[in-house]
Design a protein around this motif. Structure first.
Motif, PDB file in Angstrom:
ATOM      1  N   LEU A 120       0.815  -1.214   0.000  1.00 47.74           N
ATOM      2  CA  LEU A 120       0.000   0.000   0.000  1.00 47.74           C
ATOM      3  C   LEU A 120       0.849   1.265   0.000  1.00 47.74           C
ATOM      4  O   LEU A 120       0.588   2.193  -0.761  1.00 47.74           O
ATOM      5  CB  LEU A 120      -0.963  -0.017   1.188  1.00 47.74           C
ATOM      6  N   VAL A 121       1.875   1.295   0.827  1.00 52.27           N
ATOM      7  CA  VAL A 121       2.721   2.484   0.846  1.00 52.27           C
ATOM      8  C   VAL A 121       3.517   2.595  -0.453  1.00 52.27           C
ATOM      9  O   VAL A 121       3.782   3.690  -0.939  1.00 52.27           O
ATOM     10  CB  VAL A 121       3.627   2.533   2.102  1.00 52.27           C
ATOM     11  N   LEU A 160      12.706   0.368  -8.543  1.00 59.27           N
ATOM     12  CA  LEU A 160      11.974  -0.362  -7.502  1.00 59.27           C
ATOM     13  C   LEU A 160      11.942   0.384  -6.169  1.00 59.27           C
ATOM     14  O   LEU A 160      11.055   0.138  -5.344  1.00 59.27           O
ATOM     15  CB  LEU A 160      12.548  -1.763  -7.325  1.00 59.27           C
ATOM     16  N   ASP A 161      12.876   1.325  -5.948  1.00 59.50           N
ATOM     17  CA  ASP A 161      12.848   2.124  -4.725  1.00 59.50           C
ATOM     18  C   ASP A 161      11.586   2.984  -4.650  1.00 59.50           C
ATOM     19  O   ASP A 161      11.189   3.409  -3.569  1.00 59.50           O
ATOM     20  CB  ASP A 161      14.081   3.023  -4.629  1.00 59.50           C
ATOM     21  N   LEU A 187      12.188   3.494   2.016  1.00 56.18           N
ATOM     22  CA  LEU A 187      13.634   3.476   2.169  1.00 56.18           C
ATOM     23  C   LEU A 187      13.969   3.965   3.577  1.00 56.18           C
ATOM     24  O   LEU A 187      13.102   4.460   4.297  1.00 56.18           O
ATOM     25  CB  LEU A 187      14.290   4.371   1.116  1.00 56.18           C
ATOM     26  N   ALA A 188      15.224   3.849   3.965  1.00 52.95           N
ATOM     27  CA  ALA A 188      15.650   4.308   5.292  1.00 52.95           C
ATOM     28  C   ALA A 188      15.205   5.756   5.495  1.00 52.95           C
ATOM     29  O   ALA A 188      15.384   6.599   4.618  1.00 52.95           O
ATOM     30  CB  ALA A 188      17.163   4.188   5.423  1.00 52.95           C
ATOM     31  N   GLY A 189      14.611   6.016   6.632  1.00 52.26           N
ATOM     32  CA  GLY A 189      14.175   7.367   6.967  1.00 52.26           C
ATOM     33  C   GLY A 189      12.785   7.715   6.450  1.00 52.26           C
ATOM     34  O   GLY A 189      12.268   8.791   6.743  1.00 52.26           O
ATOM     35  N   GLU A 190      12.162   6.836   5.658  1.00 48.73           N
ATOM     36  CA  GLU A 190      10.820   7.092   5.149  1.00 48.73           C
ATOM     37  C   GLU A 190       9.783   6.360   6.004  1.00 48.73           C
ATOM     38  O   GLU A 190      10.091   5.343   6.628  1.00 48.73           O
ATOM     39  CB  GLU A 190      10.686   6.623   3.692  1.00 48.73           C
ATOM     40  N   VAL A 233       5.104   5.928   6.302  1.00 46.37           N
ATOM     41  CA  VAL A 233       3.817   6.233   5.672  1.00 46.37           C
ATOM     42  C   VAL A 233       3.560   7.731   5.794  1.00 46.37           C
ATOM     43  O   VAL A 233       3.171   8.393   4.827  1.00 46.37           O
ATOM     44  CB  VAL A 233       2.675   5.415   6.314  1.00 46.37           C
ATOM     45  N   LYS A 234       3.814   8.269   6.970  1.00 42.90           N
ATOM     46  CA  LYS A 234       3.577   9.699   7.206  1.00 42.90           C
ATOM     47  C   LYS A 234       4.407  10.570   6.258  1.00 42.90           C
ATOM     48  O   LYS A 234       3.892  11.532   5.680  1.00 42.90           O
ATOM     49  CB  LYS A 234       3.899  10.040   8.665  1.00 42.90           C
ATOM     50  N   SER A 235       5.674  10.237   6.068  1.00 43.74           N
ATOM     51  CA  SER A 235       6.520  11.059   5.191  1.00 43.74           C
ATOM     52  C   SER A 235       6.111  10.913   3.729  1.00 43.74           C
ATOM     53  O   SER A 235       6.169  11.881   2.961  1.00 43.74           O
ATOM     54  CB  SER A 235       8.003  10.741   5.383  1.00 43.74           C
ATOM     55  N   VAL A 236       5.693   9.720   3.313  1.00 43.51           N
ATOM     56  CA  VAL A 236       5.232   9.515   1.937  1.00 43.51           C
ATOM     57  C   VAL A 236       3.967  10.329   1.697  1.00 43.51           C
ATOM     58  O   VAL A 236       3.825  10.991   0.662  1.00 43.51           O
ATOM     59  CB  VAL A 236       5.009   8.015   1.636  1.00 43.51           C
TER      60      VAL A 236
END
Length: 178
Positions: free
Chosen positions: A51-52, A84-85, A90-93, A95-98
């Motif tokens: 989902l993310v 694919l990234d 990724l590191a530091g990401e 759901v909230k940041s996306v």
């Protein structure tokens, strides 16, 4: 996410396009309601989509199309190696940041469409094998394309969420209103 669009006012074609794009974004965002980063990253269906990952991909693709049409450069430019990234955290990401990134993309999309001189303005399609050589498309086409692409991925999100925990779109709409 708050957008400054409403149902179509008579003659507000830009507003109508933006409202339909936002409606489809909302379906994907709702699919993430109540999930942890780990749950949102799960791939419970036959595909490798999470989902993310769907949300991140749709945001990056929208941003790329707006840049292609003459809007601001994308914050994220994916190489073939890093494609694919765009489908995973990724590191530091999170759901909230996306979702925050996507909200910014949506804001810039609205600004771009509102500032354009006209929906008949054109831009060239990229030089890719799936597009006709040398074809130009209008901003109207772009708005319709974003609706189609976002809706297609909203359908994927419905399937992934149901595979994850059995929640349906109807239940998620009710959850969003709580």
């Amino acid at each position: 996410m708050v957008m400054h669009v409403s149902p179509e006012a008579r003659g507000d074609e830009r507003g109508a396009l933006l409202a339909f794009i936002e409606e489809q974004r909302g379906g994907i965002r709702r699919s993430l309601l109540g999930l942890t980063d780990e749950q949102a990253s799960a791939t419970p269906s036959a595909s490798s989509l999470s989902l993310v990952g769907i949300a991140k991909h749709v945001a990056e693709v929208e941003e790329g199309w707006i840049a292609l049409a003459g809007g601001p450069k994308p914050q994220v430019e994916r190489t073939q190696e890093a494609y694919l990234d765009g489908f995973r955290l990724l590191a530091g990401e999170s759901v909230k940041s996306v979702l925050a990134y996507w909200e910014d993309v949506a804001r810039r999309t609205e600004e771009f469409f509102r500032a354009a001189p006209g929906l008949d303005d054109t831009f060239p399609l990229p030089d890719e094998p799936w597009f006709p050589d040398g074809q130009e498309v209008s901003l109207r086409w772009l708005g319709l394309h974003l609706i189609r692409e976002t809706a297609r991925h909203a359908g994927h999100a419905d399937i992934v969420r149901e595979s994850l925990d059995g929640k349906t779109a109807f239940e998620l709409v009710a959850l969003a209103h709580q």
